[in-house]
Motif scaffolding. Structure first.
Motif, PDB file in Angstrom:
ATOM      1  N   LEU A 292     -20.964  48.724  20.489  1.00 40.71           N
ATOM      2  CA  LEU A 292     -19.860  48.185  21.097  1.00 40.71           C
ATOM      3  C   LEU A 292     -18.677  48.369  21.012  1.00 40.71           C
ATOM      4  CD1 LEU A 292     -19.813  44.980  22.267  1.00 40.71           C
ATOM      5  CD2 LEU A 292     -19.561  44.036  20.443  1.00 40.71           C
ATOM      6  N   LEU A 293     -18.481  48.466  19.842  1.00 43.74           N
ATOM      7  CA  LEU A 293     -16.968  49.860  19.614  1.00 43.74           C
ATOM      8  C   LEU A 293     -16.143  50.573  20.914  1.00 43.74           C
ATOM      9  CD1 LEU A 293     -13.999  49.488  18.336  1.00 43.74           C
ATOM     10  CD2 LEU A 293     -15.165  51.411  16.984  1.00 43.74           C
ATOM     11  N   GLY A 294     -18.123  51.680  20.764  1.00 45.80           N
ATOM     12  CA  GLY A 294     -17.454  52.317  21.885  1.00 45.80           C
ATOM     13  C   GLY A 294     -17.653  51.936  23.272  1.00 45.80           C
ATOM     14  N   ARG A 295     -18.252  50.991  23.607  1.00 43.61           N
ATOM     15  CA  ARG A 295     -17.793  50.299  24.452  1.00 43.61           C
ATOM     16  C   ARG A 295     -16.986  49.897  25.668  1.00 43.61           C
ATOM     17  NH1 ARG A 295     -23.069  48.785  28.159  1.00 43.61           N
ATOM     18  NH2 ARG A 295     -24.645  49.129  26.389  1.00 43.61           N
ATOM     19  N   THR A 296     -16.412  49.062  24.694  1.00 40.23           N
ATOM     20  CA  THR A 296     -15.276  48.692  24.665  1.00 40.23           C
ATOM     21  C   THR A 296     -14.319  49.550  24.899  1.00 40.23           C
ATOM     22  OG1 THR A 296     -15.689  46.752  23.105  1.00 40.23           O
ATOM     23  CG2 THR A 296     -13.885  46.624  23.777  1.00 40.23           C
ATOM     24  N   LEU A 297     -14.119  50.025  23.792  1.00 39.10           N
ATOM     25  CA  LEU A 297     -13.795  51.323  23.957  1.00 39.10           C
ATOM     26  C   LEU A 297     -13.583  51.833  26.010  1.00 39.10           C
ATOM     27  CD1 LEU A 297     -13.226  53.092  20.796  1.00 39.10           C
ATOM     28  CD2 LEU A 297     -11.167  51.668  21.365  1.00 39.10           C
ATOM     29  N   PHE A 298     -14.444  52.639  26.218  1.00 37.54           N
ATOM     30  CA  PHE A 298     -14.552  53.129  27.278  1.00 37.54           C
ATOM     31  C   PHE A 298     -14.166  52.552  28.665  1.00 37.54           C
ATOM     32  CE2 PHE A 298     -17.192  54.329  30.515  1.00 37.54           C
ATOM     33  CZ  PHE A 298     -17.526  56.097  30.847  1.00 37.54           C
ATOM     34  N   PHE A 299     -14.505  51.040  28.670  1.00 38.63           N
ATOM     35  CA  PHE A 299     -13.693  50.299  29.478  1.00 38.63           C
ATOM     36  C   PHE A 299     -12.344  49.684  29.272  1.00 38.63           C
ATOM     37  CE2 PHE A 299     -19.214  50.317  30.549  1.00 38.63           C
ATOM     38  CZ  PHE A 299     -18.646  50.886  31.664  1.00 38.63           C
ATOM     39  N   ASP A 300     -11.897  50.098  28.597  1.00 41.34           N
ATOM     40  CA  ASP A 300     -10.502  49.565  28.209  1.00 41.34           C
ATOM     41  C   ASP A 300      -9.962  50.305  28.967  1.00 41.34           C
ATOM     42  OD1 ASP A 300      -8.159  48.224  27.637  1.00 41.34           O
ATOM     43  OD2 ASP A 300      -9.028  47.808  25.288  1.00 41.34           O
ATOM     44  N   PRO A 301      -8.729  49.968  30.312  1.00 41.28           N
ATOM     45  CA  PRO A 301      -7.722  50.622  30.738  1.00 41.28           C
ATOM     46  C   PRO A 301      -6.042  51.002  29.562  1.00 41.28           C
ATOM     47  CG  PRO A 301      -7.605  48.842  31.884  1.00 41.28           C
ATOM     48  CD  PRO A 301      -8.996  48.681  30.676  1.00 41.28           C
ATOM     49  N   ARG A 302      -6.409  50.127  28.476  1.00 43.46           N
ATOM     50  CA  ARG A 302      -5.025  50.639  27.420  1.00 43.46           C
ATOM     51  C   ARG A 302      -4.856  51.292  26.647  1.00 43.46           C
ATOM     52  NH1 ARG A 302      -5.514  44.559  25.296  1.00 43.46           N
ATOM     53  NH2 ARG A 302      -8.036  45.357  25.792  1.00 43.46           N
ATOM     54  N   LEU A 303      -6.589  51.636  27.100  1.00 45.99           N
ATOM     55  CA  LEU A 303      -6.629  53.895  26.439  1.00 45.99           C
ATOM     56  C   LEU A 303      -5.797  54.909  26.998  1.00 45.99           C
ATOM     57  CD1 LEU A 303      -8.620  52.269  25.052  1.00 45.99           C
ATOM     58  CD2 LEU A 303      -9.603  54.299  24.683  1.00 45.99           C
ATOM     59  N   SER A 304      -5.434  54.485  28.073  1.00 45.42           N
ATOM     60  CA  SER A 304      -4.872  55.089  29.556  1.00 45.42           C
ATOM     61  C   SER A 304      -2.682  54.776  28.983  1.00 45.42           C
ATOM     62  CB  SER A 304      -4.845  55.446  31.146  1.00 45.42           C
ATOM     63  OG  SER A 304      -4.423  53.746  30.942  1.00 45.42           O
ATOM     64  N   GLY A 305      -2.094  56.169  29.569  1.00 44.46           N
ATOM     65  CA  GLY A 305      -0.212  55.952  29.796  1.00 44.46           C
ATOM     66  C   GLY A 305      -0.118  54.281  30.286  1.00 44.46           C
TER      67      GLY A 305
END
Length: 334
Positions: A52-65
């Motif tokens: 679930l954590l990995g899925r959430t991170l995968f689709f979260d645009p906040r991981l980009s600058g």
């Protein structure tokens, strides 16, 4: 299983249209049988909380600058976990140098990216995040960026209790989600499981062409239809990246990782640079043998199919795409 697959590859590599004989159904069913479980490394075992954590991170645009691009921007389930473009687009819509590959069935891979430069999925996950022309994230700032979000603090504590929210736990979680992306059951899998009627006569003949006269199985081997190796197919390109860090191998020039063929019907265009728009054009390219340069793999050589044989080969390739499945996109933490 590995020994039988190696024998099959050797047999295929020596076949020519004049000498090819069909391989037995039993041998083919064994060589292409699906695995029964997804492998996870000992230091990053599967748990539902990590997925679930990995899925959430995968689709979260906040991981980009820019807060605009996620991993899912280039690896969209609607496009067979690619992006449907010939060449990917990164930060500020800058064109990248290669096509975004499908990330299906990566749990069975031992090297990652088209050139194989990453040894694990965890290392691979870090690459696009930190690349200034991809997601352009100031990577050292990412843990702190996520740690101020209460929902993420809870997700990380549930997934990796007692561990720090860090680049390590971020990439381990993303890798856990990606390892679980396994292609669905297809008509070909039903045939492998023993249902003779799952393939039409034309599709079954296409399988014989795939492993025989066309020689596709020399590289597209095993249940995921890839040997996981790197080959110069003779495709016109100036991209030398594999050769830049495998300098002692003359066949590393212009060599790229063999892509798997699962869900291949959803993954146009094809090749590392997206230069071939359809599966028909891919087959025609391989019939030509490509450019006969010294680095071209000895497994690549011209062959000729009739129109009927070509249609049968394409019909078989069509049996490798599973029915579409809904993909759950999580609500993002606030």
């Amino acid at each position: 299983m590995r020994c039988l697959l190696s024998v099959l590859v050797i047999i295929v590599a020596t076949l020519t249209p004049a000498t090819a004989q069909p391989i037995s159904d039993d041998a083919l069913r064994t060589a292409f049988a699906r695995p029964t479980a997804v492998p996870f490394p000992a230091n990053n075992r599967f748990t539902a909380e990590r997925e679930l954590l990995g899925r959430t991170l995968f689709f979260d645009p906040r991981l980009s600058g820019s807060n605009l691009l996620s991993c899912g921007s280039c690896h969209n389930p609607a496009f067979g976990w690619g992006d449907g473009q010939a060449i990917g687009r990164g930060h500020a819509m800058v064109p990248l140098t290669r096509r975004s590959p499908s990330i299906l069935n990566l749990a069975w891979s031992s090297s990652f990216f088209w050139d194989g430069r990453a040894p694990t999925l965890e290392v691979q996950a870090l690459g696009p995040l930190s690349n200034p022309i991809e997601m352009n994230m100031q990577i050292d700032a990412l843990p702190g960026k996520l740690a101020v979000i209460p929902g993420y603090r809870r997700l990380f504590e549930a997934a990796y209790p007692g561990e720090t929210l860090s680049l390590d736990t971020i990439t381990r979680a993303i890798a856990t989600f990606e390892r679980g992306l396994v292609s669905g059951f297809t008509a070909f899998d039903r045939w492998v499981a023993g249902d003779d009627g799952a393939l039409s006569p034309a599709e079954r003949r296409g399988l014989d062409i795939f492993v025989g006269p066309a020689g596709c199985a020399a590289c597209h081997a095993g249940w995921n239809f890839t040997d996981g190796q790197f080959h110069d197919t003779g495709l016109p390109t100036r991209d030398l990246r594999r050769a830049q860090f495998n300098t002692q191998n003359p066949h590393a020039l212009f060599a790229f990782k063999t892509p798997g063929l699962r869900d291949v019907g959803r993954r146009a265009p094809y090749m590392h640079n997206g230069s071939l728009p359809t599966l028909e054009s891919v087959v025609e390219f391989y019939e030509s043998g490509g450019e006969g340069r010294p680095s071209r793999s000895p497994l690549i050589r011209p062959f000729r199919l009739t129109e009927i044989e070509r249609a049968e080969l394409l019909a078989f390739l069509g049996t490798l795409t599973a029915p579409p499945r809904d993909v759950a996109v999580p609500s993002l933490p606030r």
